[in-house]
Scaffold this motif. Sequence first.
Motif, PDB file in Angstrom:
ATOM      1  N   LEU A   1      54.309  37.051  36.718  1.00 58.64           N
ATOM      2  CA  LEU A   1      54.282  35.728  36.080  1.00 58.64           C
ATOM      3  C   LEU A   1      55.064  35.807  34.778  1.00 58.64           C
ATOM      4  N   PHE A   2      56.095  34.970  34.643  1.00 54.66           N
ATOM      5  CA  PHE A   2      56.880  34.891  33.414  1.00 54.66           C
ATOM      6  C   PHE A   2      56.502  33.594  32.713  1.00 54.66           C
ATOM      7  N   ILE A   3      55.962  33.714  31.504  1.00 55.48           N
ATOM      8  CA  ILE A   3      55.511  32.550  30.738  1.00 55.48           C
ATOM      9  C   ILE A   3      56.548  32.244  29.666  1.00 55.48           C
ATOM     10  N   ASP A   4      57.149  31.065  29.758  1.00 53.75           N
ATOM     11  CA  ASP A   4      58.174  30.653  28.791  1.00 53.75           C
ATOM     12  C   ASP A   4      58.253  29.134  28.817  1.00 53.75           C
ATOM     13  N   HIS A   5      57.220  28.490  28.326  1.00 54.70           N
ATOM     14  CA  HIS A   5      57.174  27.026  28.333  1.00 54.70           C
ATOM     15  C   HIS A   5      56.531  26.557  27.030  1.00 54.70           C
ATOM     16  N   ASP A   6      55.789  25.487  27.045  1.00 55.88           N
ATOM     17  CA  ASP A   6      55.125  24.964  25.859  1.00 55.88           C
ATOM     18  C   ASP A   6      54.271  26.062  25.234  1.00 55.88           C
ATOM     19  N   LYS A   7      54.594  26.452  24.020  1.00 56.52           N
ATOM     20  CA  LYS A   7      53.961  27.608  23.388  1.00 56.52           C
ATOM     21  C   LYS A   7      52.452  27.411  23.206  1.00 56.52           C
ATOM     22  N   ASP A   8      51.987  26.188  23.006  1.00 59.99           N
ATOM     23  CA  ASP A   8      50.555  25.921  22.873  1.00 59.99           C
ATOM     24  C   ASP A   8      49.813  26.079  24.195  1.00 59.99           C
TER      25      ASP A   8
ATOM     26  N   VAL B   1      58.504  39.975  23.407  1.00 63.14           N
ATOM     27  CA  VAL B   1      57.849  39.582  24.654  1.00 63.14           C
ATOM     28  C   VAL B   1      56.608  40.455  24.804  1.00 63.14           C
ATOM     29  N   GLU B   2      55.545  39.856  25.309  1.00 58.53           N
ATOM     30  CA  GLU B   2      54.314  40.587  25.571  1.00 58.53           C
ATOM     31  C   GLU B   2      54.245  40.900  27.052  1.00 58.53           C
ATOM     32  N   ILE B   3      54.110  42.184  27.367  1.00 62.09           N
ATOM     33  CA  ILE B   3      54.032  42.621  28.763  1.00 62.09           C
ATOM     34  C   ILE B   3      52.610  43.076  29.029  1.00 62.09           C
ATOM     35  N   THR B   4      51.956  42.398  29.936  1.00 65.57           N
ATOM     36  CA  THR B   4      50.543  42.641  30.232  1.00 65.57           C
ATOM     37  C   THR B   4      50.377  42.961  31.719  1.00 65.57           C
ATOM     38  N   ASP B   5      49.752  44.090  31.993  1.00 59.39           N
ATOM     39  CA  ASP B   5      49.473  44.500  33.367  1.00 59.39           C
ATOM     40  C   ASP B   5      47.970  44.458  33.598  1.00 59.39           C
ATOM     41  N   PHE B   6      47.558  43.730  34.614  1.00 59.38           N
ATOM     42  CA  PHE B   6      46.135  43.628  34.953  1.00 59.38           C
ATOM     43  C   PHE B   6      45.723  44.836  35.789  1.00 59.38           C
TER      44      PHE B   6
ATOM     45  N   ARG C   1      43.751  29.516  33.141  1.00 59.34           N
ATOM     46  CA  ARG C   1      43.661  28.735  34.384  1.00 59.34           C
ATOM     47  C   ARG C   1      44.029  29.577  35.597  1.00 59.34           C
ATOM     48  N   PHE C   2      45.094  30.358  35.467  1.00 59.92           N
ATOM     49  CA  PHE C   2      45.490  31.250  36.564  1.00 59.92           C
ATOM     50  C   PHE C   2      44.389  32.270  36.855  1.00 59.92           C
ATOM     51  N   GLU C   3      43.799  32.822  35.789  1.00 61.93           N
ATOM     52  CA  GLU C   3      42.713  33.789  35.974  1.00 61.93           C
ATOM     53  C   GLU C   3      41.517  33.143  36.676  1.00 61.93           C
ATOM     54  N   LYS C   4      41.112  31.985  36.185  1.00 62.42           N
ATOM     55  CA  LYS C   4      39.948  31.293  36.752  1.00 62.42           C
ATOM     56  C   LYS C   4      40.167  30.924  38.219  1.00 62.42           C
ATOM     57  N   ALA C   5      41.398  30.587  38.570  1.00 68.94           N
ATOM     58  CA  ALA C   5      41.725  30.209  39.948  1.00 68.94           C
ATOM     59  C   ALA C   5      41.821  31.422  40.869  1.00 68.94           C
ATOM     60  N   GLY C   6      41.714  32.630  40.307  1.00 71.74           N
ATOM     61  CA  GLY C   6      41.785  33.836  41.117  1.00 71.74           C
ATOM     62  C   GLY C   6      43.191  34.222  41.524  1.00 71.74           C
ATOM     63  N   LEU C   7      44.186  33.671  40.825  1.00 68.57           N
ATOM     64  CA  LEU C   7      45.582  33.949  41.167  1.00 68.57           C
ATOM     65  C   LEU C   7      46.110  35.215  40.499  1.00 68.57           C
ATOM     66  N   ILE C   8      45.385  35.697  39.491  1.00 61.05           N
ATOM     67  CA  ILE C   8      45.774  36.913  38.787  1.00 61.05           C
ATOM     68  C   ILE C   8      44.739  37.978  39.104  1.00 61.05           C
ATOM     69  N   SER C   9      45.227  39.152  39.510  1.00 60.82           N
ATOM     70  CA  SER C   9      44.302  40.216  39.887  1.00 60.82           C
ATOM     71  C   SER C   9      44.921  41.567  39.589  1.00 60.82           C
ATOM     72  N   ASN C  10      44.266  42.616  40.042  1.00 57.36           N
ATOM     73  CA  ASN C  10      44.754  43.972  39.865  1.00 57.36           C
ATOM     74  C   ASN C  10      46.216  44.064  40.308  1.00 57.36           C
ATOM     75  N   GLY C  11      47.073  44.527  39.407  1.00 53.59           N
ATOM     76  CA  GLY C  11      48.481  44.694  39.732  1.00 53.59           C
ATOM     77  C   GLY C  11      49.378  43.569  39.267  1.00 53.59           C
TER      78      GLY C  11
END
Length: 93
Positions: free
Chosen positions: A5-12, A87-92, A20-30
């Motif tokens: 997931l590349f985040i580069d939109h409205d900074k707020d 840029v912040e690089i985050t691995d779940f 929202r992605f986490e709550k929807a279960g779209l983000i997981s291990n890896g």
Amino acid sequence: EIDFLFIDHDKDSYLPDLKRFEKAGLISNGTRVVADNVVFAQISDYLQYVQQRQRDGVVTTHTVVCSVEYSSTEQDTDQEYSFRDGVEITDFL
């Protein structure tokens, strides 16, 4: 599920959208999330959140410092200046 997931939109919206992605279960291990402009735009709520998630053992995260694109200006012929960004690089886990 999302692999990258590349985040580069409205900074707020960086943090609310990530949650929202986490709550929807779209983000997981890896899942890798890369958030652009976190230093220049001072997106501190996002950075604090992912850093807390790292302390909780949910992610690994780090900031890669760079310059804002197209920001170089020449003050004179021998010196070039640019605006600091990252840029912040985050691995779940």
